[in-house]
Design an enzyme around this catalytic site. Structure first.
Site, mmCIF file in Angstrom:
data_model
loop_
_atom_site.group_PDB
_atom_site.id
_atom_site.type_symbol
_atom_site.label_atom_id
_atom_site.label_comp_id
_atom_site.label_asym_id
_atom_site.label_seq_id
_atom_site.Cartn_x
_atom_site.Cartn_y
_atom_site.Cartn_z
ATOM 1 N N HIS A 14 41.771 44.976 43.515
ATOM 2 C CA HIS A 14 42.016 46.426 43.924
ATOM 3 C C HIS A 14 41.698 47.326 42.523
ATOM 4 C CE1 HIS A 14 43.738 45.019 47.689
ATOM 5 N NE2 HIS A 14 44.562 44.270 47.057
ATOM 6 N N GLU A 39 50.716 45.617 44.260
ATOM 7 C CA GLU A 39 51.291 44.770 45.415
ATOM 8 C C GLU A 39 52.179 44.011 44.840
ATOM 9 O OE1 GLU A 39 48.020 44.453 48.046
ATOM 10 O OE2 GLU A 39 47.381 42.515 47.092
ATOM 11 N N HIS A 45 42.532 38.040 43.651
ATOM 12 C CA HIS A 45 43.564 37.155 44.518
ATOM 13 C C HIS A 45 43.060 37.003 45.887
ATOM 14 C CE1 HIS A 45 44.200 41.454 45.024
ATOM 15 N NE2 HIS A 45 44.461 41.140 46.420
ATOM 16 N N ARG A 91 36.181 43.439 47.991
ATOM 17 C CA ARG A 91 35.840 41.872 48.345
ATOM 18 C C ARG A 91 34.634 41.573 47.424
ATOM 19 N NH1 ARG A 91 34.654 43.396 53.745
ATOM 20 N NH2 ARG A 91 36.527 43.944 54.922
#
Length: 323
Positions: free
Chosen positions: A105, A122, A180, A200
């Protein structure tokens, strides 16, 4: 106006995903006929996916409505100064029946410039994990852009990724710029900034029902990587009962682990809303004369204006979140 506020529940927003399964329905009792339920968005202010209140006198109102009406009474004065009428966190449960794509991200700066969005820092709390299941977090060696691109182009990316075997209770902090993926057989509670921006980089060469591969974002991703990150993503934390044990504290949120077997009288001295995610058992939360029960797999929002409240349980494990 503030005396109307009480512990608020929302209707989960369920997402069908190519990698999703049935645990959110079978284990967490989410009501859905979707074949592959990948995510339950518990509290969301993402455009087009705004949570709707499911309990009490505010039932049927959206999170956006609440923010416009109650402002700092809902999220806290400091938060309101920063975020205005945007709720700063997105709260989810995720069930990976199959591996998620390898992804990362962007940070706040890049996300604002490219997508008019927050970044996406996150954390994951492993809610349930099948035997021998993994999370992918970071690389298994020191990494450079050149080495990374060589493996990406040769389709040997998995050789340089770090696979961690996981069990219930394992907790990970995923900073922006870190590669991740949630592995097959893992269910997590996820706390993150309000953002739906994901780059992605590899999707296991899988195709959908019509034979199409999902879009990759490698041109965007290469600028979003931070290749110099230390391996500090595994979170250790105390589990003292009837006490808020800090798990993660960062500029975007703090999350505590709270295992309860009695009645706790609590004070909110954070100048913030509080969110409780129930990951085991059930608990009754009482505030402003209102009581609401949360069960395993449910989430509740306590508005910032609530100073004092009680949590009563014989057997609950809660994640306690605030900004």
């Amino acid at each position: 106006m503030s005396n109307i506020l009480y512990p608020i529940k929302f209707t989960p927003i369920l997402k069908d995903k190519i990698w999703g399964g049935q645990k959110l329905k079978n284990i967490l009792n989410k009501d859905s006929d979707l074949p592959n339920i990948g995510e339950s968005w518990e509290i969301s202010d993402v455009e087009g996916d705004t949570s709707i209140v499911s309990n009490g006198s505010l039932k049927g109102q959206s999170l956006k409505d609440l923010l416009k009406t109650y402002k700092s009474d809902l999220i806290g004065l400091q938060n309101y100064r920063i975020f205005k009428d945007k709720f700063p966190l997105l709260i989810k449960f995720i069930d990976a029946k199959e591996d998620l794509s390898i992804q990362l991200h962007p940070n706040d700066e890049l996300a604002a410039k490219r997508h008019n969005s927050f970044g996406k820092t996150e954390m994951w709390y492993v809610f349930q994990a099948d035997e021998d299941s993994n999370l992918i977090v970071g690389f298994n060696q020191e990494m450079t852009p050149e080495t990374y691109l060589e493996h990406l182009n040769n389709k040997t990316l998995t050789k340089i990724l770090n696979f961690d075997k996981v069990k219930t209770g394992d907790t990970y902090f995923i900073e922006v710029g870190r590669v991740h993926a949630i592995g097959a057989g893992v269910m997590v509670a996820e706390i993150q900034q309000t953002s739906d921006i994901t780059y992605r980089v590899y999707d296991w060469d899988r195709v959908d029902d019509e034979g199409n591969e999902r879009e990759l974002h490698n041109d965007l991703a290469i600028d979003a990587f931070n290749f110099d990150m230390p391996d500090n993503f595994r979170v250790t934390y105390d589990k003292t009962e009837n006490h808020s044990n800090e798990m993660v504290s960062c500029p975007y949120f703090t999350t505590n682990y709270l295992k309860i077997n009695k009645t706790l009288k609590k004070e909110n001295d954070h100048n913030s809303f509080l969110i409780y995610m129930c990951v085991e058992g059930d608990a009754e939360i009482t505030a402003n004369g209102f009581s609401e029960v949360i069960k395993k797999g449910e989430t509740i929002l306590l508005p910032a204006v609530i100073d004092n409240y009680e949590i009563n349980s014989k057997n609950a494990t809660l994640l306690e979140v605030y900004v």
